[in-house]
Write an enzyme that holds these catalytic residues in place. Structure first.
Site, PDB file in Angstrom:
ATOM      1  N   CYS A   1       0.835  -1.203   0.125  1.00 53.77           N
ATOM      2  CA  CYS A   1      -0.024  -0.128   0.012  1.00 53.77           C
ATOM      3  C   CYS A   1       1.009   1.257  -0.003  1.00 53.77           C
ATOM      4  CB  CYS A   1      -0.990   0.063   1.303  1.00 53.77           C
ATOM      5  SG  CYS A   1      -2.004   1.505   1.346  1.00 53.77           S
TER       6      CYS A   1
ATOM      7  N   HIS B   1      -9.054  -3.831  -2.484  1.00 51.47           N
ATOM      8  CA  HIS B   1      -8.007  -2.939  -2.041  1.00 51.47           C
ATOM      9  C   HIS B   1      -8.492  -1.341  -1.940  1.00 51.47           C
ATOM     10  CE1 HIS B   1      -3.827  -2.098  -0.140  1.00 51.47           C
ATOM     11  NE2 HIS B   1      -4.263  -0.874  -0.556  1.00 51.47           N
ATOM     12  N   GLU B   2      -8.833  -0.895  -2.959  1.00 53.64           N
ATOM     13  CA  GLU B   2      -8.921   0.507  -3.173  1.00 53.64           C
ATOM     14  C   GLU B   2     -10.378   0.663  -2.576  1.00 53.64           C
ATOM     15  OE1 GLU B   2      -6.819   2.503  -3.394  1.00 53.64           O
ATOM     16  OE2 GLU B   2      -5.296   0.828  -4.533  1.00 53.64           O
TER      17      GLU B   2
END
Length: 169
Positions: free
Chosen positions: A93, A135-136
């Site tokens: 990240c 993830h986003e």
């Protein structure tokens, strides 16, 4: 266009849920363009708006380096898994420098949302793009990928964070 500062672990904006976008205006278009510049400058494959300090439900992605990969943006994203098959792989990240860990995600998801003009968009994604979407969208819900790790992986990741120069400034 502008490269914006990427917010780092510990910033409360990263654990805040982003607001639905209702105004599809020039400020949204500028944000999306700036997010592409920021993601590219940082060498990422995805970036959520709250990672640049903006609590709006939008993310950008660039998986074009993978065969058949796409580059784009999604406003007000919603996804659902297609099937129960999962993938486990290294995930990192931009907001948590120097940390990567094995993370399990759905292999294939169906994504819906809007483009910068408010038009509906949708796609089915597998592999890296599926991982990126999940993830986003987690970011936009105020969830960091650390929460998706098993306890041993999370403990190891937190050890790396606590030892990092960026964390101890």
């Amino acid at each position: 266009m502008t490269v914006r500062d990427v917010r780092i672990f510990g910033d409360p904006v990263l654990t805040s849920r982003a607001d639905e976008v209702v105004d599809f205006d020039e400020s949204l278009a500028t944000l999306i363009d700036d997010m592409f510049d920021t993601m590219e400058d940082a060498g990422g494959v995805g970036l959520a708006a709250n990672q640049v300090g903006v609590l709006r439900r939008v993310f950008v992605f660039d998986c074009s380096h993978v065969d058949g990969g796409l580059r784009g943006h999604v406003v007000n994203p919603v996804w659902e898994p297609i099937g129960e098959e999962t993938q486990t792989g290294k995930e990192g990240c931009l907001s948590i420098p120097d940390v990567s860990a094995e993370t399990t995600r759905y292999e294939t998801v169906k994504l819906s949302g809007q483009d910068r003009d408010g038009n509906p968009i949708g796609l089915v994604a597998s592999g890296l793009l599926s991982r990126c979407i999940q993830h986003e969208t987690d970011h936009l819900d105020g969830v960091l990928f650390l929460k998706r790790l098993d306890p041993a992986e999370r403990k190891a990741a937190m050890g790396v964070i606590r030892a990092s120069d960026w964390f101890n400034k």
